[in-house]
Design an enzyme around this catalytic site. Sequence first.
Site, PDB file in Angstrom:
ATOM      1  N   ASP A  71    -103.670  44.989  59.771  1.00  0.00           N
ATOM      2  CA  ASP A  71    -102.283  44.548  59.912  1.00  0.00           C
ATOM      3  C   ASP A  71    -101.909  44.146  61.330  1.00  0.00           C
ATOM      4  OD1 ASP A  71    -102.402  47.161  60.815  1.00  0.00           O
ATOM      5  OD2 ASP A  71    -100.786  47.902  59.545  1.00  0.00           O
ATOM      6  N   ASP A 501    -100.567  57.022  66.305  1.00  0.00           N
ATOM      7  CA  ASP A 501    -100.811  57.496  64.940  1.00  0.00           C
ATOM      8  C   ASP A 501    -101.921  58.530  64.806  1.00  0.00           C
ATOM      9  OD1 ASP A 501     -98.789  55.861  63.904  1.00  0.00           O
ATOM     10  OD2 ASP A 501    -100.167  54.184  63.632  1.00  0.00           O
TER      11      ASP A 501
END
Length: 793
Positions: A71, A501
Amino acid sequence: MQRRTFLASIGAAAIAVGLTPTPTSAQAQGQAHARRADAYTWKNAVINGGGFVPGIIFNETERDLIYARTDIGGCYRWQQDSRTWKPLLDWVGRDRWGYSGVVSMATDPVDTHRVYAAVGTYTIDWDPNNGAVLYSDDKGETWGIAELPFKQGGNMPGRGMGERLVVNPADNAELYLGTPNGNGLWRSRDHGRTWAQVENFPNPGNFVVDPSNPLLADNQGVIWIDFDQVGGKIYVGVADPDDPLYVSDDGGSTWQAVPGAAEALGSAGGNRTIPGQSAMDDTNGYLYVVTSYDPGPYNGAPAAGNGGKILRLATRTGGWTDITPGYSPRGVIPGFGGITVDRKNPGTLMAATRNNWYPDEILYRSTDSGATWQLSWDYAEGQDRHDRFDMDNTGSPWLSWNGEDQGPQHAVKHGWMIDALAIDPHDSDRIMWGTGATIWGTEELTRWDAQGELIGQNEAGERVALPVKRFTVAVRAEGVEECAVLDLAALGGTLVSAVGDVGGFVHTELGRAEPMIDTDWSTGTSVDFAQYRRDIIVGTGNVHGNEKGHVGVSTDRGKTWKNAARVEGVPGDGHGGTVAISANGSRIFWTPGSSEVTPVYSTDLGETWIPVRGLPAGAKIRADRVESSLLYAFSGGTFYRSTDGGATFADTGATGLPTAGVDDFRAVPRHKKHLWLAGRGDEKTGVTGGMWRSKDGGTTWKRIATFETAESVGFGKAAKNAAYPAIYTSALIGGKAAIYRSTDGGSRWARLNDDDHQWAYSGSAITGDPLVYGRVYLTTNGRGIIYGDIVAS
């Protein structure tokens, strides 16, 4: 091979770009200060994965030709000999960084050298450029660019649906592209060079997750295109619960709504759903469609009821059959992500739940066209979990998230956000699936079918586990480096990182994936080490919940970590901020992020915290690399200094520094009071960017005229016979954003990377290696940790 990139405008001929233009006088002056340096080789400090892989695409004709899209981190091609992935978009530069967000890919089944990527990271103004379709005639070694007159959302909601970009197998010069936000269906008839809207396609979609939230306000639009290679039909899925599926049986000249599609696909358990993906079984004449409650990839089930279905359309008769699995261990299915068919074994298909957060995602498998299904795991009495396969995370040890199995919730999961799910069309034993963190795969898939059921019944009618000989699923992400990295610290033989993350890592071998730093961070934001006691490392990161401390401390060079005490008044759910430590390791300094709390310091390795006096909230602190009592801080154009170990700070009176757009300043090793400050500027307020240096602890500063803007600055081992450390920066000189180095204290600069190695956006933090001259480490926003070494002569 020299890369030549070409730009094709809509309906126009290609124009060469990327060639060296004639510089303006200002650019020529900048380039005079930025000559080519030593030849460099570039690699990743290995993490393996770390981000969302929403698409895995096998070529239907050529064995082992596989592509994966991410992404924000570009796309990759599988290398069977090494069983690794090769990055294909490292040439994307900062001026078009959005091209690193890949919303769809297509590989040509006729001329297998051709591959295409639909790119563009955001449909909102975060990405200043429109989207494009990239086209390659050599499997992604070089690319051309066909610009589009609208944006695409490689990192927007719905990025795992599709594929939106496809090659017509009956005419490989023809491609179709589904688009968001009312732009409809597009088509190219010249191998992706030029594009035009299919004006007679009747429905651009209307599904919006949340019109009040810019990130969720997309009309998801035209989601996927699929070809019935036997019947000659083209099917198109649309984000419209009331009108979700169209077909053309005349090569795209006319389009009709598929009868019964709205009734079959448009709702599940009383919820409006959209057709997220499709898969075609040409042998049996079936089109399979999975639906979900929303486009994903994050959201789970609706408040009540199931969130999706699996439907089967008999393409020869037009009949619909609901083949949704009748059982889930949780009782409901939140929705479906990926679906795939086995082209070697017609009638065999698999599907994955989307965001079945607890205890794990479920893979479903059917060998009878969806009449019956088996699960990848199930419960028996007492909530014991029983699996068909073992998860081997050796390739990425951090995938345990420093956790342990807790009943049915395993530390190493099948994954989440499983939109990429693909059985190899040439080998029924091979499957790969992408998650929000990695790629999993196995070459033993058909052993599933010999296992039978996981759960049976005993004589009392109780559900009991049946004996199953498991096979192994392992990491298949080697070479995919998709982490967004926020900070780095090079100790010499040890590289410490703060990573989005996944927290962060301590690398003692750059070619080996490591476990993640064992702290409470959801995202690492800043790291530092004590110059004279390098075994002491500190870091900070975002955390979830108000009971956790943001700062982590290691006293054994990153082998073990301890969470520092939380600071009263600093909420959880973010707020990692920045951290620093004095040269002798006696004091830690923390500036909470996005908070009204002023910076604090600790004299006991984070057991207790004391407010710093003299600094505003948000002031970034750095330690002098020579004198332990000297600390520095910057905020809003004001530079501060402390001479009492950071207890109090005072304005140095410095003038001429930028009031905004400063992301980094650093103190120079072995040079007391030497500081460098990098500023990217701020176009909205007209603040000028650039680079500044001080030799007197921040009282006076000199602007380095070479730089138009600078993102970061760092230092490494000095060149032979040089008196000053090598200086590294990610900056703009003569209009060119690149990685630069100076070996003479900043008088002259040389560019280190080339146009094939730009990584879209790199260097928000940068550092040299203190022991290896020329080695530079830099952060990227989706290509992990990049490091460069001088090529040996």
